[in-house]
Write a protein that holds these residues in place. Sequence first.
Motif, PDB file in Angstrom:
ATOM      1  N   ARG A 125      44.631  56.327  97.957  1.00 58.00           N
ATOM      2  CA  ARG A 125      43.367  55.782  98.429  1.00 58.00           C
ATOM      3  C   ARG A 125      42.471  55.375  97.291  1.00 58.00           C
ATOM      4  NH1 ARG A 125      39.747  57.997 100.782  1.00 58.00           N
ATOM      5  NH2 ARG A 125      40.090  60.209 100.417  1.00 58.00           N
ATOM      6  N   GLY A 129      44.029  52.130  96.097  1.00 57.51           N
ATOM      7  CA  GLY A 129      43.247  51.444  97.111  1.00 57.51           C
ATOM      8  C   GLY A 129      44.073  50.961  98.287  1.00 57.51           C
ATOM      9  N   PRO A 131      45.386  51.633 102.049  1.00 55.94           N
ATOM     10  CA  PRO A 131      45.042  52.524 103.152  1.00 55.94           C
ATOM     11  C   PRO A 131      46.226  53.409 103.502  1.00 55.94           C
ATOM     12  CG  PRO A 131      45.432  50.305 103.946  1.00 55.94           C
ATOM     13  CD  PRO A 131      45.509  50.237 102.460  1.00 55.94           C
ATOM     14  N   SER A 215      45.343  56.862 109.927  1.00 52.21           N
ATOM     15  CA  SER A 215      44.865  57.103 111.278  1.00 52.21           C
ATOM     16  C   SER A 215      45.890  56.563 112.249  1.00 52.21           C
ATOM     17  CB  SER A 215      43.539  56.386 111.488  1.00 52.21           C
ATOM     18  OG  SER A 215      43.753  55.006 111.387  1.00 52.21           O
ATOM     19  N   GLY A 216      46.072  57.267 113.330  1.00 51.90           N
ATOM     20  CA  GLY A 216      47.026  56.800 114.327  1.00 51.90           C
ATOM     21  C   GLY A 216      48.452  57.191 114.002  1.00 51.90           C
ATOM     22  N   THR A 218      50.733  59.956 114.028  1.00 51.43           N
ATOM     23  CA  THR A 218      50.793  61.326 114.510  1.00 51.43           C
ATOM     24  C   THR A 218      52.223  61.803 114.478  1.00 51.43           C
ATOM     25  OG1 THR A 218      48.999  60.755 115.983  1.00 51.43           O
ATOM     26  CG2 THR A 218      50.106  62.838 116.384  1.00 51.43           C
ATOM     27  N   ASN A 226      46.860  69.191 116.404  1.00 53.23           N
ATOM     28  CA  ASN A 226      45.774  68.680 117.235  1.00 53.23           C
ATOM     29  C   ASN A 226      45.749  69.355 118.596  1.00 53.23           C
ATOM     30  OD1 ASN A 226      45.095  66.966 115.240  1.00 53.23           O
ATOM     31  ND2 ASN A 226      46.134  65.193 116.110  1.00 53.23           N
TER      32      ASN A 226
ATOM     33  N   GLU B  70      30.322  60.974  96.765  1.00 55.73           N
ATOM     34  CA  GLU B  70      31.138  60.061  95.979  1.00 55.73           C
ATOM     35  C   GLU B  70      31.475  60.699  94.641  1.00 55.73           C
ATOM     36  OE1 GLU B  70      32.227  57.537  97.300  1.00 55.73           O
ATOM     37  OE2 GLU B  70      30.860  57.091  98.947  1.00 55.73           O
TER      38      GLU B  70
ATOM     39  N   ALA E   1      39.690  48.531 101.069  1.00 55.12           N
ATOM     40  CA  ALA E   1      39.485  49.985 101.083  1.00 55.12           C
ATOM     41  C   ALA E   1      38.314  50.375 100.210  1.00 55.12           C
ATOM     42  CB  ALA E   1      40.748  50.656 100.571  1.00 55.12           C
ATOM     43  N   SER E  27      39.522  51.428 115.918  1.00 55.56           N
ATOM     44  CA  SER E  27      40.078  52.699 115.450  1.00 55.56           C
ATOM     45  C   SER E  27      38.981  53.756 115.456  1.00 55.56           C
ATOM     46  CB  SER E  27      40.696  52.451 114.075  1.00 55.56           C
ATOM     47  OG  SER E  27      40.267  53.385 113.167  1.00 55.56           O
ATOM     48  N   VAL E  59      43.126  53.035 118.650  1.00 51.37           N
ATOM     49  CA  VAL E  59      43.907  53.932 117.799  1.00 51.37           C
ATOM     50  C   VAL E  59      42.976  55.084 117.444  1.00 51.37           C
ATOM     51  CG1 VAL E  59      45.138  54.168 115.644  1.00 51.37           C
ATOM     52  CG2 VAL E  59      45.119  51.971 116.812  1.00 51.37           C
ATOM     53  N   SER E  60      43.426  56.301 117.704  1.00 50.43           N
ATOM     54  CA  SER E  60      42.475  57.382 117.446  1.00 50.43           C
ATOM     55  C   SER E  60      43.087  58.458 116.575  1.00 50.43           C
ATOM     56  CB  SER E  60      42.023  57.996 118.769  1.00 50.43           C
ATOM     57  OG  SER E  60      43.061  58.739 119.319  1.00 50.43           O
ATOM     58  N   LYS E  61      42.216  59.164 115.874  1.00 47.99           N
ATOM     59  CA  LYS E  61      42.655  60.320 115.101  1.00 47.99           C
ATOM     60  C   LYS E  61      41.646  61.422 115.345  1.00 47.99           C
ATOM     61  CE  LYS E  61      43.622  61.865 110.359  1.00 47.99           C
ATOM     62  NZ  LYS E  61      45.026  62.290 110.363  1.00 47.99           N
ATOM     63  N   LYS E  74      35.299  58.469 104.787  1.00 51.20           N
ATOM     64  CA  LYS E  74      35.263  57.852 103.459  1.00 51.20           C
ATOM     65  C   LYS E  74      36.469  56.946 103.227  1.00 51.20           C
ATOM     66  CE  LYS E  74      32.148  60.844 101.172  1.00 51.20           C
ATOM     67  NZ  LYS E  74      31.127  59.918 101.699  1.00 51.20           N
ATOM     68  N   THR E  75      37.520  57.133 104.033  1.00 48.33           N
ATOM     69  CA  THR E  75      38.695  56.291 103.828  1.00 48.33           C
ATOM     70  C   THR E  75      38.432  54.867 104.272  1.00 48.33           C
ATOM     71  OG1 THR E  75      39.528  56.706 106.045  1.00 48.33           O
ATOM     72  CG2 THR E  75      40.199  58.244 104.318  1.00 48.33           C
ATOM     73  N   ASP E  77      38.957  53.754 107.117  1.00 41.22           N
ATOM     74  CA  ASP E  77      39.992  53.351 108.061  1.00 41.22           C
ATOM     75  C   ASP E  77      39.480  53.311 109.502  1.00 41.22           C
ATOM     76  OD1 ASP E  77      41.674  53.234 105.969  1.00 41.22           O
ATOM     77  OD2 ASP E  77      42.681  55.144 106.359  1.00 41.22           O
ATOM     78  N   TYR E  78      38.247  53.777 109.727  1.00 42.68           N
ATOM     79  CA  TYR E  78      37.809  53.937 111.108  1.00 42.68           C
ATOM     80  C   TYR E  78      36.593  53.068 111.423  1.00 42.68           C
ATOM     81  CZ  TYR E  78      40.894  57.809 110.342  1.00 42.68           C
ATOM     82  OH  TYR E  78      41.977  58.544 110.005  1.00 42.68           O
ATOM     83  N   ASP E  96      28.268  55.363 105.016  1.00 41.50           N
ATOM     84  CA  ASP E  96      29.548  55.172 105.699  1.00 41.50           C
ATOM     85  C   ASP E  96      29.363  54.640 107.115  1.00 41.50           C
ATOM     86  OD1 ASP E  96      30.985  56.056 103.531  1.00 41.50           O
ATOM     87  OD2 ASP E  96      30.903  58.165 104.156  1.00 41.50           O
TER      88      ASP E  96
END
Lengths: 266, 304, 343, 343, 368
Positions: A125, A129, A131, A215-216, A218, A226, B70, E1, E27, E59-61, E74-75, E77-78, E96
Amino acid sequence: MRLGRAARITLGAVTALILVVIYLPLLVVLANSFSTSTSLSWPPPGFTLEWWGRAFQSAGALDAVGTSVAVAVVATAVALVLGTLISLALQRFAFFGRDAISLLVVLPIALPGIITGIALNNFFRTILGVPLSIWTVVIAHATFCIVTVFNNVIARLRRLGVNLEEASADLGAGVWTTFRLVTFPQLRSALLAGGLLAFALSFDEIIVTTFTAGSGVTTLPIFILNNMFRPNQAPIVAVIAVVLVVVSIVPIYLAQRLSGSEQTRR
Amino acid sequence: MTSAHTTRRAPALPRASAARRGSAFLTAHPRVRLGLLLAAPLFWLVVVYIVALVLLLVTAFWTVDSFTGEIRIDWTLDNIVTVLTGALYQTVTLRTVGVAAAVTVIDVLLALPIAFFMAKVAGPRLQRILVIAVLMPLWASYLVKAYAWRSVLSQDGILEWLLAPLGLHTPGYGLTATIITLSYLWLPYVILPIYAGLERVPDSLLEASSDLGGRTWRTMRSVVLPLAFPAIVAGTIFSFSLSLGDYITVNIVGGASQMLGNLVYTNVGAANNLPLAAAIALIPIVIIFGYLALVRRTGALDNL
Amino acid sequence: MTAQPAIRLSGLTKEFASVTAVDHVDLEIAEGEFFSMLGPSGSGKTTVLRLIAGFEQPTGGTIELFGADVTRTPPFDRPVNTVFQDYALFPHMSVLDNVAYGLRVRGVGRAERRERAMRALAAVRLDGFADRKPAQLSGGQRQRVALARATVVEPKALLLDEPLGALDLKLREQMQVELKQLQRELGITFIFVTHDQEEALTLSDRVAVFHDGRIEQLGTPRELYENPASHFVADFVGTTNLFGPDHARTVLGREGEFSIRPEKLTLAAAPSAAGGERSAAGTVVDSIYLGSGLRHIVDLDDGPRISVLERNDRSRTVDPGRGDRVHVTWHDEDVVALIPPGA
Amino acid sequence: MTAQPAIRLSGLTKEFASVTAVDHVDLEIAEGEFFSMLGPSGSGKTTVLRLIAGFEQPTGGTIELFGADVTRTPPFDRPVNTVFQDYALFPHMSVLDNVAYGLRVRGVGRAERRERAMRALAAVRLDGFADRKPAQLSGGQRQRVALARATVVEPKALLLDEPLGALDLKLREQMQVELKQLQRELGITFIFVTHDQEEALTLSDRVAVFHDGRIEQLGTPRELYENPASHFVADFVGTTNLFGPDHARTVLGREGEFSIRPEKLTLAAAPSAAGGERSAAGTVVDSIYLGSGLRHIVDLDDGPRISVLERNDRSRTVDPGRGDRVHVTWHDEDVVALIPPGA
Amino acid sequence: ACGTAGGGGGGTASEQEELGDFEGSVSILAWPGYVEDGSNDPEVDWVSGFTEKTGCAVVSKSYGTSDEAVSLMKTGDYDVVAASGDATLRLIAAGDVAPVNTDLIPSYAGVYDFLKEKEWNSVDGVSYGVPHGYGANLLMYNTDVVSPAPTSWDVVFDGASAYSGKVTSYDSPIYIADAAVYLMAHEPDLGITNPYALDETQFAAAVDLLKAQRSHVGEYWSDYLKEIQAFESGDSVVGTTWQVIQNVLAGEVSNTAVVLPDEGATGWSDTWMIASKAKSPNCAYAWLDWIASPEVNAQATAYFGEAPSSDAACDFRDDCEAYHAGDADYASKIWYWTTPIAECVDGRTDVECVDYSKWTEAWSEIKG
Ligand SMILES: Nc1ncnc2c1ncn2[C@@H]1O[C@H](COP(=O)(O)OP(=O)(O)OP(=O)(O)O)[C@@H](O)[C@H]1O
Ligand SMILES: Nc1ncnc2c1ncn2[C@@H]1O[C@H](COP(=O)(O)OP(=O)(O)OP(=O)(O)O)[C@@H](O)[C@H]1O
Ligand SMILES: [Mg+2]
Ligand SMILES: [Mg+2]
């Protein structure tokens, strides 16, 4: 080995006892999968088949199994290739830095998963950079799976020696033909054993996965983690665990058979 | 018979095809062969793993903005100093190493008899069944097993139920429970290498010992254990390192206790303080490196 | 025999880290010859063979096969084949596939390959075993498969590294006969490595005795046995009775080092008076029954402890027991002078 | 020899899943005897030895050691020791510790242990190697360590399972001599397993020939060799020329099955006229130079292909080449009648 | 990102003025049970309807603690996050999440007023999200063991020794606020007015209280199942809990009860927020509206076990009573989770408050 009668009985009893202890919690899991309690309480207050029915309809669970299998398959495939290459290099050549490389292979499994996890998470990340996604999980898993393939293959190579390869060259086969027709078939069961272990490691990995899954994504362990927090889901997880244990007999048995038949061939 | 018509002449070797020239070149240049073999795996391990690890460790010398979370590249030794001097970290490190060591000892003690039974006493059929029996629990998820132990160890769980008639009680949740559960979780990983190692000890050596008058226990101590030692050490690498980094099991059965993994996890997952987490991560890294350096000469690394 | 040798080694040298395994070996082997390399363990026999096959690169010297310099040619391009000591059969292939392997890598079609492999198997009387795996064969059968596999590609020379070493005694004798027969049929050069002197003598046209990476003596079996050039050869090829300068003087009445083979000696109750014969008195220390013969160990009164080999037949005149006094008799022509190492 | 045997096996039987490895063996071995078990691979020799040592449990029968029934006694309580074929030296212990192991488990103090182990090592001339690890020794040296380790605890009998099988020929001959000598010095019973008939004949006081889990013949080397009881023994112990009923009639003029050893035959240009001697005409097929002798293969005109062994000495009257006509001569008393299997 | 060097100051992002076309997917990061699409239980599904209506695939987490949510956001992605009050300010401060134009969300109108414009979902009157549901961190006890029925947090603090080893506490730095709530009532001298605005001395007092409590704590819990099990088996007999836990337990055993103690309690009010770098802002707005609509909100909050965000939602639930939904009085006793920051949230300017990173450090030390 022929032991004294007392020693034999003691050993057998200890083994049986350990096996009982190994299976006791699994029996609890089995019982829970039929229990009316949603929180895995003991003793089970009642009997129900509800969870078994729901588990097989749970798209989330089935998806998670699918994801885990996909991740494990790709990670194992990568580990098989890299592990084989590296063991060929280390077993067939003497060179400076050989020890360092063998340590390097062991490191990802010897260092705690959380370290590998945050290192890769930070690397993907923050540094690269990119994802997080299913591929980052695959990369992470492949990294610590290399060692199981490596150890199995290098042990086999050590035992094989170079005789068969020399015989092949002697009969006119080039380097690649020799690998394809002679070396690879000899490695097959070692690859199978290493691959199976790699698959199992990847399949059940939670810590590194937590840090590298996008994310997503699983995987089964994440799904379980979870769902342990969800109402009414814990017994379904128990069902999944029971099914996995039972299903796993097949590959383990096959691997045993294959390596067994190999032994008699030797 | 058609064979009579076949001229018996030596078939020409397929000369000068590109593949064959390549083969000849590779045969004559072993270093090139070595380079080709090593390129991909080394690239992977170094670029993916070592670089990531080094960058993480470098992060330990950075700092984090306390409000936005950060990371700032301000070089500082603060994190390291905190970790080295903080009473919290010393206590938790000692506790964690203690747990890992206890788990390792317990696992080795359990694995030895069962591995020995599998490798040297059981017939081939029973041996196969036992290997399956030991491997199978690996496939029940780690989490499921940890929760199962939570259930077993609870105040009205199976263990209490079994022990109560004997006047004993379940240890309840806490470090003891953590040690028990971790020992359980890693046991197969310890049994397998020891089993493989014992299988490699020729039967004739055990027979020689008993032939010379060594009883069972003496044979174990003087012959079996020394020969299986590298394999045992290989097993301990698994149990020790896996325990050292664990934070989930202790969460489930550890009661109020925390281990190094929890501190790392809290700092990276919760407090979002990667630099401090990296500094804490140095502790297990140093410990594991020390351990690997110690056991390297036993040949344990070949037995994983 | 053609003018051009099948194999010519010139100044061949191979050094491993610290040892010189092969030390400036010069050798010519003729086409069609059954040639043996005999020597104790570590004398460099295997290394020479591996150099010829191409598995090792020499540190010095050249290798010519049928006039062509192959010193830098990889093994798969050399017109020789090897029968390995442990046979190195591919365990995952059937016997037929093993034998057909060399044809397969040469791109011979499936049908022809099968037919030729079957023929090669028939030649070693294993055509009924084509579908077995090597593990299902006995030692001797495996050895024959290895032979078939190496010969089916019609090499110009066959290299054999102690091919009978792993077999037990009875089988070994039988395979020796078969090997010799096969070589006669094929008419190609066999280069045979062994440390069993009896085997080398029985099978070979010529034998090279290796010692410390060098050829100590080269000759026909009879030359080696009857006229060993050195102490080492006399002792290594067969058993012998050695007489150093002192004993040569006291027992044989000659100056120098000498050897007399046990079978050239006889035991008698009295000294011999026949022409050219000489006797020495001694005491029997041991008499060992060998079946086909008897070995008597005799302490000569003025000489060394020697061994006398008698044939187990009706010609024996005395049947001595331990402690008996006997006269050991030999013919002057059977005394072989050894060239001292320095000469 | 005392009245009570060192070892008595009665009806000893061992069945593995499908094979009967040892089949009702009865045997008495006297104290101080050098006893060999000879037989082809798989004939049950090793199994008998392992039963005596206690590594296997018999399915039937009893084992007595010096009058005591030890059938159910574990190996560590039996007064016998074993020298294993692969030596089974403990790789993690020094040579000295290996030898001292048996004393250590008996609780002998460190100083005494060391002294006795050193003495045992000296007996096999290895006192200079006490601190090495087994991996740093040669095959012959390892073999001697195994001997020292087994003898230092002063067993009443020593069991040796092909102890020389892994050694090369020269070394093997040398070790045979040493083994015999050791046995004489110690004066204890040696039970020696081998499939090398020459070795068995050379070393033993008595030999049992095993075949399919049974003892086919039991006797001194001379008895076995000169009077083999069966076709199998005649063929297995030494080489021989067998005459089946047909050839016995045509060549020997007798009814039944017979054997004549190659060394009992001679070649002559003309038929022999001496008393008790007979001759048969034939053609030489091959003459093999063996060094100490020559082996002639002769096709008899009315009989089988036979082998004639001549001593390589001055007594030979003909030196036949391939294709020469010769007369093969023997003495009637050297013709041994074999008992047919059914009898 | 989003790189380490990236990220901006707080509140710079501006809210969206109008909606555009749906992007086709969104997401979402949320507590477990907040975004259910029927994959776990076919009967629990309020996502399919959304996808049907808007065409936005979801899409969920899910995450386990507020802190984890902050890290995950912080990623970058959401698009959407459901955050509790102890996460929201951190998200806002780090930039964020973006301000939310509530005018674009029709359902917002029905939301309880006492949930709107609070310090955990708004900054300087700018709304950063839509309330989802709320609940209190109640005191649960085993009725067989703990008697008389407690009415004060006393049983887990000064009186904890009576149940030593069987006390349970919520495993998060934010639990320090629970101690502060207790101290607010029992140590008025400390002058605590808001448990999330603690100066050095107040903070030290709270930490000391928790360190004393530590020796009696059997375990800290952060997951639902663990707590249920512990009470069921008797491993825990008294401690913090959520209403939903009591509801589940009530179905299995009958020896637990919950109470909102006199001192008041901490609690959460979750807020749906939109990432400042959302890739699908339109779908995100649509989701916020969807999840706040009465029927869906009722489903989701009922499934998780908390009070819904609107009265209208109670029409679709029959258990609103149990959660004291809409009971403003009850709600007023709850100190909703808020991120402690240096600038005291109670408005004090003469002191600097202890910020959350210190809370985190202190929490590790309390646990030891
Ligand atoms: N790969 C190698 N590396 C180092 N030394 C070697 C290697 N191969 C052979 N040697 C050494 O070279 C010498 C000759 O070995 P070689 O195998 O040719 O002997 P040999 O005559 O075949 O013996 P044996 O009868 O035991 O097979 C020995 O001293 C051996 O240790
Ligand atoms: N553990 C075992 N399980 C099954 N069969 C066995 C076992 N040990 C030996 N056998 C069988 O018993 C028979 C006798 O074996 P044994 O090893 O005693 O023969 P041997 O005479 O020592 O042969 P060799 O000369 O090959 O050592 C063989 O058929 C063998 O396959
Ligand atoms: Mg060799
Ligand atoms: Mg045997």
